[in-house]
Design a protein around this motif. Structure first.
Motif, PDB file in Angstrom:
ATOM      1  N   GLY A 285     -26.441 -18.423 -10.325  1.00 53.62           N
ATOM      2  CA  GLY A 285     -25.130 -18.716  -9.753  1.00 53.62           C
ATOM      3  C   GLY A 285     -24.655 -20.037 -10.351  1.00 53.62           C
ATOM      4  N   MET A 286     -23.375 -20.116 -10.717  1.00 55.67           N
ATOM      5  CA  MET A 286     -22.862 -21.383 -11.232  1.00 55.67           C
ATOM      6  C   MET A 286     -21.511 -21.635 -10.585  1.00 55.67           C
ATOM      7  N   ILE A 287     -21.478 -22.635  -9.710  1.00 56.28           N
ATOM      8  CA  ILE A 287     -20.257 -22.879  -8.961  1.00 56.28           C
ATOM      9  C   ILE A 287     -19.611 -24.170  -9.465  1.00 56.28           C
ATOM     10  N   VAL A 288     -18.398 -24.041  -9.945  1.00 56.75           N
ATOM     11  CA  VAL A 288     -17.719 -25.175 -10.563  1.00 56.75           C
ATOM     12  C   VAL A 288     -16.839 -25.882  -9.521  1.00 56.75           C
ATOM     13  N   MET A 289     -16.915 -27.216  -9.516  1.00 59.49           N
ATOM     14  CA  MET A 289     -16.165 -27.973  -8.514  1.00 59.49           C
ATOM     15  C   MET A 289     -15.246 -29.011  -9.156  1.00 59.49           C
ATOM     16  N   ASP A 290     -14.140 -29.283  -8.510  1.00 59.53           N
ATOM     17  CA  ASP A 290     -13.225 -30.310  -9.012  1.00 59.53           C
ATOM     18  C   ASP A 290     -13.121 -31.448  -8.001  1.00 59.53           C
ATOM     19  N   GLU A 291     -12.202 -32.369  -8.240  1.00 58.65           N
ATOM     20  CA  GLU A 291     -12.142 -33.588  -7.435  1.00 58.65           C
ATOM     21  C   GLU A 291     -11.821 -33.347  -5.953  1.00 58.65           C
ATOM     22  N   ASP A 292     -11.337 -32.149  -5.640  1.00 56.36           N
ATOM     23  CA  ASP A 292     -11.038 -31.869  -4.244  1.00 56.36           C
ATOM     24  C   ASP A 292     -12.255 -31.438  -3.443  1.00 56.36           C
ATOM     25  N   ASP A 293     -13.396 -31.303  -4.131  1.00 56.87           N
ATOM     26  CA  ASP A 293     -14.594 -30.904  -3.416  1.00 56.87           C
ATOM     27  C   ASP A 293     -15.403 -32.132  -3.027  1.00 56.87           C
ATOM     28  N   CYS A 294     -15.758 -32.191  -1.737  1.00 55.85           N
ATOM     29  CA  CYS A 294     -16.564 -33.307  -1.246  1.00 55.85           C
ATOM     30  C   CYS A 294     -18.029 -32.936  -1.379  1.00 55.85           C
ATOM     31  N   MET A 295     -18.816 -33.781  -2.039  1.00 55.73           N
ATOM     32  CA  MET A 295     -20.211 -33.442  -2.304  1.00 55.73           C
ATOM     33  C   MET A 295     -21.038 -33.395  -1.025  1.00 55.73           C
ATOM     34  N   ILE A 296     -20.672 -34.193  -0.040  1.00 50.34           N
ATOM     35  CA  ILE A 296     -21.396 -34.154   1.237  1.00 50.34           C
ATOM     36  C   ILE A 296     -21.171 -32.783   1.885  1.00 50.34           C
ATOM     37  N   ASP A 297     -19.921 -32.350   1.821  1.00 52.83           N
ATOM     38  CA  ASP A 297     -19.548 -31.075   2.410  1.00 52.83           C
ATOM     39  C   ASP A 297     -20.296 -29.926   1.724  1.00 52.83           C
ATOM     40  N   VAL A 298     -20.341 -29.975   0.391  1.00 47.48           N
ATOM     41  CA  VAL A 298     -21.030 -28.938  -0.371  1.00 47.48           C
ATOM     42  C   VAL A 298     -22.512 -28.920  -0.018  1.00 47.48           C
ATOM     43  N   THR A 299     -23.113 -30.111   0.002  1.00 46.55           N
ATOM     44  CA  THR A 299     -24.535 -30.215   0.305  1.00 46.55           C
ATOM     45  C   THR A 299     -24.828 -29.691   1.705  1.00 46.55           C
TER      46      THR A 299
END
Lengths: 595, 130
Positions: free
Chosen positions: A428-442
């Motif tokens: 799986g490869m999920i691409v993120m941009d500046e609108d993604d919060c890394m805390i939220d993703v984690t």
């Protein structure tokens, strides 16, 4: 009589969900209505990979590539293209960068850098017809193994190819088979791990839907090599189409005598059965998977002994992932040398990725090992959606980590991904941009592993929950400086002490984001701010003097907390506001501040 | 279908391979493009198309794809067929009836000689250099 045209219609799960089934029926009806059903053959195929543009219809031999085809387009395609030979221009794929129609499929940017071994038959054959697989050299590798090679020869070929497990950890496949072959036993088993549970990953499903026979053939070859007569495919019940096609494929192979007793008249017998899983992530772990096949609760047991030596019902068992299996027939047909000429020093062959997230061309791709992330995201993936800057790519699902812009040019293989704190995983490869919060993703990944933990061992059960609680606090603006150290300590403990891969790798997303996005953690904890504007509890919306009183925000607000006269400045009631951000996206005058 | 022996499997593979081969444009070194506008169809382009497919099947020509296209503008010499092949000049044939189609397969595609009495023209790309 041969056909003049072939209409290939994608019927993978992705395109099916956008009415490819109806489109197929309509095309069928239109061909009959126009009286040209003898001239054009309608072919159901597996996934083309270009899921973003589905449903996809490709007309052969002229390689016209139609995208986003609706059921009601069937009439025009038949009337214009099939009957009159005039392609329907409005449906033809045009490259977004140049707005030009590529001359053939290989020239489409999305396909240009791809190299298809595993997906060689996907979108080329009708997976429901065994003859089409056979026409593409199908069962030729089994034939070669049975009539021209000894089990030792096959094993050597697999070892020489350098193939490594595509399930994630990358263990050498030949070595694994060798362990099982080396053990004396009255019964041995071959298992296909089709329990694909990573969020955002669907390559195994696509292989099974698009080319089920390649997996059956490979399992039979392994059976011959290690001396097993029985195989199981463990697949999750959420994959109904893949299950249907596998059942059909097994029935067809048995009818032809390519599975069952005395295959092709030899004294080799091999049979395959399906086992449906209930869709638990932990059942992708091999010992848990085997327990589940045995009818027990899917919980891991300590290794060693490894399944290769003591597996299903205590017998030696070869267990490989779908993608690993799909490589086997090609390796035997084309030879180990051909296979290991592709890829990098330590990682041979190709890797299939499910490219998703904030990317222009999301879909299923297959690239040679060693392709860089930049090539995947910008050449194949067509760049970040909306032209925003690239922030990170998550690989390896909940067991993996993030790759940041500084690593865009790292060649992707098992070792280099590991060295930058991520992993190959199942792909799986999920691409993120500046609108993604890394805390939220984690937090999302941890919530997933906490939910999916079987609860057998304390490090995973308690450690995972504790980490999640800490992250939750941080995302709500209640984090403390000590939390970072705590997360690190718990993570290390989980890695060392957990029983199986699920617990051992669960802290990976945390560790990886803490390493590369420490600033973001600090912003949450120290400044009470979410730089990406994602964590609701830290947000507040207010209306500034740009407001012209158009009332657009008030009308879109789901809780009616915005008040004010028309053509007068509006006000948000902070107590009622649920911070959904609807007003922010709706406002055309930049009158809403997000802080 | 009963269980296959090794020979059955090989035979089946060869048969099906030929059928599948017609789908595939890969590895093809020749293209036959038939004008299938209204004028072409009225003049018998469909029959010519069938003859091409049939003759290629019979003579084992696998290196060519047959595509259809709209009116080429040469309505007076329909059915019109353009043949592009490696090592041969691009040629437009006019008035291609069934027999001519079969001759094009045998002579042009297989034996690499032009069917001279039906050559209409060489396409304009040869004349206009860019």
């Amino acid at each position: 009589m041969a056909y003049k045209n072939y209409i290939m219609v994608c019927t993978g799960t992705g395109c099916e969900s956008s009415k490819a089934g109806q489109l197929y029926e309509n095309l069928n009806a239109e061909l009959k209505a126009a009286g040209v059903e003898e001239e054009a053959q309608l072919v159901k195929t597996g996934c083309f990979g270009f899921c973003e543009q589905g449903p996809i219809v490709k007309i052969l031999p002229d390689e016209t590539f139609y995208v986003k085809v609706k059921p009601e387009d069937a009439k025009e395609i038949v009337a214009e293209h099939i009957v009159k030979g005039r392609p329907v221009d409005r449906l033809i794929y045009k490259e977004p960068s140049s707005d030009k129609t590529p001359v053939d499929t290989d020239n489409i940017g999305f396909y240009r850098k791809q190299f298809r071994i595993v997906l060689r038959n996907c979108a080329v054959i009708n997976p429901e017809i065994i003859d089409e697989y056979i026409a593409r050299d199908g069962y030729g590798a089994l034939e070669k193994a049975l009539f021209e090679m000894s089990p030792d020869d096959v094993l050597q070929e697999i070892k020489d190819s350098g193939l490594r497990g595509r399930g994630g950890a990358g263990f050498p496949t030949g070595t694994k088979w060798g362990f099982t072959k080396g053990v004396e036993a009255d019964q041995k088993y071959i298992v296909c791990n089709a329990d694909e549970g990573d969020p955002g990953a669907y390559m195994d499903r696509s292989v099974l839907e698009g080319d089920p026979h390649s997996v059956l053939e490979a399992m039979a070859i392994a059976g011959y090599t290690v001396g097993a007569s029985k195989g199981f495919i463990y697949i999750r019940a959420e994959y109904p189409l893949a299950i249907d096609r596998l059942n059909l494929a097994i029935a067809q192979a048995k009818e032809y005598g390519l599975l069952g007793d005395n295959i092709l008249g030899t004294d080799f017998s091999f049979d395959i059965e399906l086992r449906l899983g209930a869709g638990a992530f932990v059942c992708g772990e091999e010992t848990a998977l085997l327990a589940s096949i045995e009818g027990k609760r899917g919980m891991p047991i300590p290794r060693p002994p490894f399944p290769a030596v003591k597996g299903l019902w205590g017998k030696p068992t070869v267990i490989n992932n779908v993608e690993t299996w799909a490589n086997i027939p090609v390796i035997l047909l084309k030879g180990a040398k051909w296979f290991n000429s592709i890829g990098t020093e330590t990682s041979k062959g190709t890797k299939v990725f499910a490219l998703t997230g904030k990317i222009n061309n999301s879909g299923l791709i297959e690239v040679p090992m060693g392709t860089t992330l930049r090539e995947i995201i910008f050449d194949i993936g067509g760049g970040i959606a909306g032209g925003k800057p690239f922030k990170a790519a998550q690989t390896g699902g909940p067991s993996g980590g993030c790759i940041t812009p500084q690593f865009l040019d790292t060649p992707i293989d098992y070792e280099s991904l590991m060295s930058i704190g991520s992993m190959m995983g199942s792909g799986g490869m999920i691409v993120m941009d500046e609108d993604d919060c890394m805390i939220d993703v984690t937090k999302f990944y941890l919530e997933f592993t906490v939910d999916e933990s079987c609860g057998k061992c304390a490090p995973c059960r308690i450690g995972g929950r504790t980490c999640y609680n800490i992250l939750d606090r941080i995302s709500k603006g209640k984090g403390e400086v000590e939390d970072l150290q705590k997360l690190k300590d718990i993570g290390h403990a989980m890695r060392k002490a957990s029983l199986c891969g699920l617990g051992q790798t669960a802290p990976n997303p945390v560790m990886s984001t803490m390493k590369y996005f420490e600033d973001e953690y600090k912003a949450h904890i120290e400044d009470n701010k979410c730089p990406a504007g994602k964590c609701k509890d830290m947000l507040s919306f207010s209306i500034n003097d740009n407001c012209v009183g158009c009332t657009a925000c008030a009308r879109v607000c789901p809780v009616s907390c915005i008040s004010g006269e028309v053509k007068q400045k509006h006000v948000i009631d902070q107590d009622k506001c649920i911070k959904c951000g609807q007003c922010f996206t709706k406002c055309k005058f930049e009158a809403i501040d997000r802080a | 279908m009963a269980k296959l022996t090794l020979d059955d499997l090989r035979k089946l593979r060869d048969e099906k391979k030929q059928a599948m081969n017609q789908r595939d444009a890969e590895g093809k070194t020749a293209q036959v493009i038939i004008g299938m506008g209204t004028c072409g169809i009225a003049a018998g382009a469909k029959a010519a198309f069938d003859a091409f497919l049939d003759e290629m099947d019979k003579t084992g020509v696998t290196h060519a794809t047959i595509k259809q296209t709209g009116c080429m503008g040469l309505c007076f010499s329909e059915p019109t067929v353009e043949v592009k092949m490696e090592g041969m000049p691009d040629v437009v044939y006019g008035n291609v009836d069934e027999d001519t189609a079969r001759r094009i397969v045998r002579d042009h595609l297989k034996n690499k000689t032009l069917v001279s009495d039906h050559i209409f023209d060489k396409p304009s790309t040869d004349i206009i250099k860019d």
